[in-house]
Write a protein that holds these residues in place. Structure first.
Motif, short mmCIF file in Angstrom:
data_model
loop_
_atom_site.label_atom_id
_atom_site.label_comp_id
_atom_site.label_asym_id
_atom_site.label_seq_id
_atom_site.Cartn_x
_atom_site.Cartn_y
_atom_site.Cartn_z
N ALA A 72 0.82 -1.21 0.00
CA ALA A 72 0.00 0.00 0.00
C ALA A 72 0.85 1.26 0.00
CB ALA A 72 -0.92 0.01 1.23
N GLY A 73 2.19 1.11 0.02
CA GLY A 73 3.06 2.26 0.06
C GLY A 73 3.19 2.96 -1.29
N ALA A 74 4.06 3.94 -1.32
CA ALA A 74 4.27 4.72 -2.54
C ALA A 74 4.84 3.85 -3.65
CB ALA A 74 5.22 5.88 -2.25
N PRO A 75 4.47 4.11 -4.88
CA PRO A 75 4.99 3.30 -5.99
C PRO A 75 6.50 3.30 -6.09
CG PRO A 75 3.08 4.57 -6.70
CD PRO A 75 3.45 5.06 -5.34
N ARG A 76 7.16 4.41 -5.69
CA ARG A 76 8.62 4.46 -5.80
C ARG A 76 9.29 3.45 -4.88
NH1 ARG A 76 7.15 9.02 -2.92
NH2 ARG A 76 7.96 9.15 -0.79
N LEU A 77 8.56 2.93 -3.90
CA LEU A 77 9.11 1.92 -2.98
C LEU A 77 8.84 0.50 -3.45
CD1 LEU A 77 8.05 3.54 0.43
CD2 LEU A 77 10.24 3.75 -0.78
N SER A 78 8.39 0.35 -4.69
CA SER A 78 8.05 -0.99 -5.19
C SER A 78 9.25 -1.92 -5.19
CB SER A 78 7.46 -0.89 -6.61
OG SER A 78 6.27 -0.13 -6.61
N GLY A 79 10.45 -1.39 -5.48
CA GLY A 79 11.65 -2.23 -5.46
C GLY A 79 11.97 -2.73 -4.07
N VAL A 80 11.82 -1.84 -3.08
CA VAL A 80 12.08 -2.25 -1.69
C VAL A 80 11.10 -3.33 -1.26
CG1 VAL A 80 12.17 -1.45 0.70
CG2 VAL A 80 13.03 0.02 -1.16
N VAL A 81 9.83 -3.15 -1.64
CA VAL A 81 8.83 -4.15 -1.26
C VAL A 81 9.12 -5.48 -1.94
CG1 VAL A 81 6.37 -4.71 -1.38
CG2 VAL A 81 7.09 -2.38 -0.85
N ALA A 82 9.56 -5.45 -3.21
CA ALA A 82 9.87 -6.70 -3.92
C ALA A 82 11.03 -7.43 -3.24
CB ALA A 82 10.21 -6.38 -5.38
N TYR A 115 4.39 -7.43 -10.25
CA TYR A 115 3.64 -6.54 -11.16
C TYR A 115 3.98 -5.08 -10.89
CZ TYR A 115 -0.21 -3.95 -13.20
OH TYR A 115 -0.95 -3.05 -13.90
N ARG A 116 3.99 -4.69 -9.60
CA ARG A 116 4.28 -3.29 -9.26
C ARG A 116 5.69 -2.89 -9.68
NH1 ARG A 116 1.73 -0.44 -5.04
NH2 ARG A 116 3.79 -0.01 -4.15
N ALA A 117 6.66 -3.80 -9.48
CA ALA A 117 8.02 -3.48 -9.88
C ALA A 117 8.11 -3.27 -11.39
CB ALA A 117 8.97 -4.61 -9.45
N GLY A 118 7.42 -4.11 -12.16
CA GLY A 118 7.44 -3.94 -13.61
C GLY A 118 6.69 -2.71 -14.07
N ALA A 119 5.64 -2.35 -13.35
CA ALA A 119 4.79 -1.24 -13.80
C ALA A 119 5.33 0.13 -13.39
CB ALA A 119 3.37 -1.42 -13.25
N TRP A 120 5.94 0.22 -12.20
CA TRP A 120 6.26 1.54 -11.66
C TRP A 120 7.73 1.91 -11.72
CZ3 TRP A 120 2.43 4.75 -10.88
CH2 TRP A 120 1.15 4.26 -10.57
N LEU A 121 8.64 0.95 -11.80
CA LEU A 121 10.06 1.25 -11.71
C LEU A 121 10.67 1.45 -13.09
CD1 LEU A 121 11.16 -1.29 -8.94
CD2 LEU A 121 10.51 1.13 -8.69
N PRO A 164 4.04 -11.78 -14.14
CA PRO A 164 3.44 -10.53 -13.64
C PRO A 164 4.32 -9.31 -13.87
CG PRO A 164 4.11 -11.92 -11.81
CD PRO A 164 4.22 -12.75 -13.05
N TRP A 165 5.65 -9.51 -13.82
CA TRP A 165 6.56 -8.40 -14.10
C TRP A 165 6.39 -7.90 -15.55
CZ3 TRP A 165 10.76 -7.42 -17.31
CH2 TRP A 165 11.61 -6.38 -16.94
N LEU A 166 6.28 -8.83 -16.50
CA LEU A 166 6.08 -8.45 -17.90
C LEU A 166 4.73 -7.76 -18.10
CD1 LEU A 166 7.50 -11.59 -19.74
CD2 LEU A 166 8.54 -9.32 -19.58
N VAL A 167 3.71 -8.25 -17.40
CA VAL A 167 2.39 -7.60 -17.51
C VAL A 167 2.47 -6.16 -17.01
CG1 VAL A 167 0.01 -7.64 -16.67
CG2 VAL A 167 1.12 -9.76 -17.37
N GLY A 168 3.22 -5.96 -15.92
CA GLY A 168 3.40 -4.59 -15.42
C GLY A 168 4.11 -3.71 -16.42
N ARG A 169 5.18 -4.23 -17.05
CA ARG A 169 5.89 -3.45 -18.06
C ARG A 169 4.97 -3.11 -19.24
NH1 ARG A 169 9.94 -1.07 -15.91
NH2 ARG A 169 10.92 -0.78 -17.95
N TYR A 170 4.18 -4.09 -19.66
CA TYR A 170 3.27 -3.86 -20.78
C TYR A 170 2.23 -2.80 -20.43
CZ TYR A 170 -0.72 -4.57 -23.85
OH TYR A 170 -1.77 -4.36 -24.69
N THR A 171 1.70 -2.88 -19.21
CA THR A 171 0.68 -1.90 -18.80
C THR A 171 1.24 -0.48 -18.82
OG1 THR A 171 -0.36 -3.57 -17.38
CG2 THR A 171 -0.90 -1.25 -16.96
N THR A 172 2.48 -0.34 -18.32
CA THR A 172 3.10 0.99 -18.33
C THR A 172 3.36 1.48 -19.75
OG1 THR A 172 4.14 0.60 -16.19
CG2 THR A 172 5.11 2.30 -17.58
N ALA A 173 3.86 0.59 -20.61
CA ALA A 173 4.12 0.99 -22.00
C ALA A 173 2.83 1.39 -22.70
CB ALA A 173 4.81 -0.16 -22.74
#
Length: 404
Positions: A72-82, A115-121, A164-173
Motif C-alpha cells: 500500500a506504500g508509494a509506488p517508488r518503494l516498489s523495489g524495496v517491497v519486492a 507486477y508493481r516493480a514492472g509497472a512503476w520502476l 506478472p513483471w512483464l504484464v506490469g511493463r506492458y501496462t506501463t508501456a
C-alpha cells in the motif's frame, strides 16, 4: 504524472486532466489488504500441522503482514517491497522444519510486488527487483529438502515473478503510448486552432486592404468633386452638372467594386465583372483626370503577359499610388513609370508633396502598408519616401516575373 513520468488525468479539471492520486492510493490499500488476507489464510492453512512450532508460525505471519502491508506504500518503494517479499520467502524456506514440506508463504504478495516493480520502476531498478523475486521463488525448490520436479526451476519463477513483471511493463508501456497519443492529439488541435486563427487574421487583413484599395480611390474622387460642387454653388455658378455627374460616376464605381468584393467574400465571384488589370490603366487615368489629377504613364521595356492575380495586384498598387498622390500631393500631377525587365516589373510613382502631407509625418500610412502587403504576396519589395530635395514623394514596388 505518475512515478514513471506518465501523465495521468486530473479530477479537478486542471489542464484538462483528472487527478487520480486519491483513487490510486485507495486502490493500493485495498489490494494490499486483500493480498494480506489471502497470504495469511493460505499460510495458516499450510502450517496447521503440529510440526510447525507456534513461535515460528507467529513470526512468519508477522513478516508476511509487514511485507504485504508495504504494497500500500508509494509506488517508488516498489523495489524495496519486492526485495522484502523475496527475503521473507527465502527466510521462511530456510527456517521451516526439515521434516515438513515448505509452507505456502507469501505467494500473492510475490505476484503483486512483481507486477508493481514492472509497472512503476525504471528499467534497471525493475530488472534488479525481478532478479530478487526470481531468487525468492527458487528458494523453495532449491533450499528445501523436499523433492521437486526439475521443471519447477523454470516454471516457478516464470509464473510467480517473470509473467506478472512483464504484464506490469506492458501496462506501463500501453499507458505511456495512450498518453502520447492524447498529447499528440492535443498538440494537433492546438496547432489547428492556431492555424485557423492565423488564417482568420490574414483574411481579415486582406479584406481590410481590399476595402481600402477599392473604396478609398472612389471616395477620394467623390470628396474632391463634392468640394468643387460646393465651391461652385457658393459662387453662384450654374454649371454644377459636371461635378455632380462625376460624383454619381464615382459612387456607382464604388458600389460596383464593393459589390464585387462582397461577392468574393460570400464565395460567389461575379463572372461578368472581372477585376481590373493593367489594360484598364487608361480608364483609371481618365477618372483621376476628371477630379483634377494629371497622371502620365511611361512604359520602359517590352511588356510581357502577367498572371491574372499579379496583373490585378499591380493595377491596385498603381491605383493606390495615384490615390495617395491625389490626396496628399501638390500641383495636381503625378508620374508613373512601368519598367519591364526579363525577371521583374517595377512600378514607380512620383509627385510633389503637399503641405498637408508634410504636416502629418506620423500618419498610419495604410495605403502604403497595403502596397507593401500586395508586393509581399508575390515576394516583391517596396520602398517609399521623400526624394533628396524633400519636395517630391517617390513610391516604388518591384514584382518578380517568371520569364515567358
Amino acid at each position: 504524472m505518475n512515478e514513471k513520468g506518465v501523465p495521468v488525468p486530473d479530477r479537478e479539471g486542471r489542464d484538462g486532466l483528472r487527478d487520480v492520486n486519491g483513487p490510486l492510493t485507495r486502490q493500493a490499500i485495498v489490494i494490499a489488504a486483500v493480498t494480506l488476507v489471502v497470504d495469511a489464510l493460505t499460510f495458516a492453512h499450510s502450517t496447521g500441522s503440529p510440526a510447525f512450532p507456534a513461535g515460528w508460525r507467529w513470526a512468519m505471519l508477522a513478516a508476511i503482514i509487514v511485507v504485504d502491508a508495504g504494497l500500500a506504500g508509494a509506488p517508488r518503494l516498489s523495489g524495496v517491497v519486492a526485495v522484502a517479499q523475496a527475503a521473507v520467502r527465502v527466510a521462511g524456506t530456510l527456517s521451516c522444519p526439515e521434516t515438513a514440506l515448505p509452507p505456502a508463504l507469501n505467494s500473492a504478495g510475490m505476484l503483486i510486488s512483481a507486477y508493481r516493480a514492472g509497472a512503476w520502476l525504471d528499467r534497471w531498478p525493475a530488472v534488479v527487483s525481478l532478479l530478487f523475486l526470481v531468487a525468492g521463488t527458487l528458494a523453495s525448490p532449491i533450499l528445501s529438502e523436499a523433492n521437486f520436479a526439475p521443471e519447477l526451476l523454470l516454471l516457478a519463477p516464470t509464473a510467480s515473478a517473470l509473467l506478472p513483471w512483464l504484464v506490469g511493463r506492458y501496462t506501463t508501456a500501453r499507458r505511456a503510448y495512450i498518453a502520447e497519443l492524447e498529447q499528440r492529439s492535443e498538440r494537433e488541435k492546438s496547432e489547428a486552432r492556431q492555424a485557423l486563427a492565423a488564417a482568420i487574421a490574414e483574411e481579415r487583413t486582406g479584406i481590410a486592404r481590399d476595402l481600402h484599395d477599392v473604396i478609398s480611390h472612389h471616395v477620394s474622387a467623390i470628396g474632391v468633386h463634392a468640394g468643387v460642387a460646393r465651391l461652385r454653388a457658393a459662387a453662384g455658378a450654374s454649371d454644377l452638372a459636371d461635378s455632380l455627374t462625376a460624383v454619381e460616376t464615382s459612387s456607382r464605381a464604388a458600389m460596383l467594386d464593393l459589390r464585387r468584393l462582397l461577392d468574393v467574400l460570400h464565395g460567389h465571384p461575379s463572372g461578368e465583372d472581372s477585376q481590373p488589370g493593367l489594360d484598364n490603366l487608361p480608364e483609371l487615368l481618365d477618372s483621376l483626370h476628371a477630379v483634377g489629377l494629371r497622371a502620365r504613364v511611361t512604359v520602359h521595356g517590352v511588356p510581357s503577359p502577367l498572371p491574372e492575380s499579379l496583373d490585378i495586384a499591380v493595377y491596385r498598387v498603381v491605383q493606390e499610388m495615384l490615390t495617395n498622390a491625389l490626396r496628399h500631393g501638390a500641383d495636381g500631377a503625378a508620374e508613373v513609370e512601368l519598367r519591364h525587365a526579363p525577371s521583374s516589373l517595377t512600378v514607380t510613382t512620383s509627385n510633389l508633396l503637399g503641405t498637408r502631407a508634410r504636416a502629418w509625418p506620423d500618419s498610419p500610412h495604410r495605403g502604403l502598408q497595403g502596397i507593401r502587403s500586395r508586393a509581399a504576396v508575390f515576394s516583391g519589395s517596396t520602398s517609399y519616401g521623400p526624394a533628396p530635395d524633400g519636395k517630391t514623394w517617390i513610391t516604388t514596388a518591384t514584382f518578380p516575373v517568371s520569364p515567358s
